[in-house]
Enzyme design. Sequence first.
Site, PDB file in Angstrom:
ATOM      1  N   MET A  30       0.941  -1.364   0.081  1.00 39.72           N
ATOM      2  CA  MET A  30       0.125   0.129  -0.062  1.00 39.72           C
ATOM      3  C   MET A  30       0.843   1.287  -0.115  1.00 39.72           C
ATOM      4  SD  MET A  30      -3.451  -0.708   2.156  1.00 39.72           S
ATOM      5  CE  MET A  30      -2.718  -0.894   3.747  1.00 39.72           C
ATOM      6  N   HIS A  37       9.292  -3.288   3.423  1.00 38.83           N
ATOM      7  CA  HIS A  37       8.649  -3.639   2.032  1.00 38.83           C
ATOM      8  C   HIS A  37      10.002  -4.015   0.988  1.00 38.83           C
ATOM      9  CE1 HIS A  37       5.759  -0.663   3.428  1.00 38.83           C
ATOM     10  NE2 HIS A  37       4.833  -1.627   2.847  1.00 38.83           N
ATOM     11  N   LYS A 149       4.861  -9.808   9.218  1.00 37.49           N
ATOM     12  CA  LYS A 149       4.446  -8.903  10.154  1.00 37.49           C
ATOM     13  C   LYS A 149       2.844  -8.929  10.048  1.00 37.49           C
ATOM     14  CE  LYS A 149       4.198  -4.213  11.478  1.00 37.49           C
ATOM     15  NZ  LYS A 149       3.062  -3.703  10.957  1.00 37.49           N
TER      16      LYS A 149
HETATM   17  P1  AMP Z   1       1.613  -3.019   3.456  1.00 39.27           P
HETATM   18  O1  AMP Z   1       2.030  -2.013   2.549  1.00 39.27           O
HETATM   19  O2  AMP Z   1       1.431  -2.511   4.933  1.00 39.27           O
HETATM   20  O3  AMP Z   1      -0.028  -3.530   2.816  1.00 39.27           O
HETATM   21  O4  AMP Z   1       2.529  -4.133   3.408  1.00 39.27           O
HETATM   22  C1  AMP Z   1       2.955  -4.707   2.133  1.00 39.27           C
HETATM   23  C2  AMP Z   1       3.843  -5.956   2.581  1.00 39.27           C
HETATM   24  O5  AMP Z   1       4.849  -5.584   3.263  1.00 39.27           O
HETATM   25  C3  AMP Z   1       3.022  -7.011   3.423  1.00 39.27           C
HETATM   26  O6  AMP Z   1       3.028  -8.224   3.031  1.00 39.27           O
HETATM   27  C4  AMP Z   1       3.616  -6.627   5.001  1.00 39.27           C
HETATM   28  O7  AMP Z   1       3.210  -7.944   5.417  1.00 39.27           O
HETATM   29  C5  AMP Z   1       4.880  -6.419   4.515  1.00 39.27           C
HETATM   30  N1  AMP Z   1       5.366  -5.669   5.516  1.00 39.27           N
HETATM   31  C6  AMP Z   1       5.162  -4.602   6.217  1.00 39.27           C
HETATM   32  N2  AMP Z   1       5.904  -4.226   7.135  1.00 39.27           N
HETATM   33  C7  AMP Z   1       7.066  -5.060   7.092  1.00 39.27           C
HETATM   34  C8  AMP Z   1       8.071  -5.529   8.035  1.00 39.27           C
HETATM   35  N3  AMP Z   1       8.485  -4.417   9.009  1.00 39.27           N
HETATM   36  N4  AMP Z   1       9.026  -6.393   7.504  1.00 39.27           N
HETATM   37  C9  AMP Z   1       8.750  -7.220   6.545  1.00 39.27           C
HETATM   38  N5  AMP Z   1       7.587  -7.176   5.857  1.00 39.27           N
HETATM   39  C10 AMP Z   1       6.626  -6.065   6.362  1.00 39.27           C
END
Ligand code: AMP
Length: 287
Positions: A30, A37, A149
């Site tokens: 997102m 990420h 996460k």
């Molecule tokens: P989001 O943009 O929050 O929807 O996250 C996109 C992807 O990045 C999802 O699969 C999350 O689980 C992963 N993600 C978010 N934060 C972390 C983190 N601190 N370490 C590893 N992966 C992450």
Amino acid sequence: MQVFQEINPLKAFLHQKKREGKRVGFVPTMGALHQGHISLINASTEHNDITVCSIYVNPTQFNNPADLKKYPRTLAADKAMLQDAGCQVLFLPDNAVMYPVETKLQLNFGRLEKTMEGKHRPGHFNGVGLVVSKLLHIVEPDVAYFGQKDLQQYLIIRQMVQELFFPTALVCCPIVREPDGLAMSSRNVRLSKAARKKATILYQCLSEAKTLFIEGRASVAQIKKYVGQKLTNQTDLMLEYFEIVDAHNLLPITKTYKTDQVAFCIAAEVGGIRLIDNLFLNEAIHI
Ligand code: AMP
């Protein structure tokens, strides 16, 4: 890096790459990208010829309209980070592209969504399931990368991919943390200075719970009570849940567990910002 906003040109590009025998890895996000990420992008570029990242703030997974409105958007910086990490394709759809017709489909993930995030964010996983299905159909990746996460999200997507025969392999990548232990999150930039300092208590609680569990002197109920009490006494912090569960199916663990497949999971509002985190008893387990 090639940027696509529409589905058909992206599909045409990727179909051509597939005809050339290229392997495609996909990282849905997102935006408001951070090193968490980028660790997913790195995992993908290491094992695939083409890495596709999507940035789309999906409205159907937000149960709180204010949270959607305030979700950080940092596209220029995101593009630079992706470029540096060697991502070849960025998919940047808008709502008209992702939801051209009103969605009537409702996804129900059964027991897996009745706990933790599902319990506290009604409709959240329906929205996640919809958008991830759409993205997987559009990108048709060989492998898609998700973060531990969002453990419950990963397990729900894994169930969906298995039950609906999506031809994509899934990889769950470890949590990337700040030096003080706070799990990286796009929402961290919204924390005030005081809340940012306070937020480290979540990882501290997870670590303490893990130590208590390993020592074996406190029962699961006692560990949950200890964390509950520690966080109840904090100002500007509202604990939503702290659970000790089986990392594969999120079933609660009630007594000392025979295997090491245990996850400690927490969600709390710190200074009005909702944060989640988790820790595996054995970091080496494979889910
Ligand atoms: P989001 O943009 O929050 O929807 O996250 C996109 C992807 O990045 C999802 O699969 C999350 O689980 C992963 N993600 C978010 N934060 C972390 C983190 N601190 N370490 C590893 N992966 C992450």
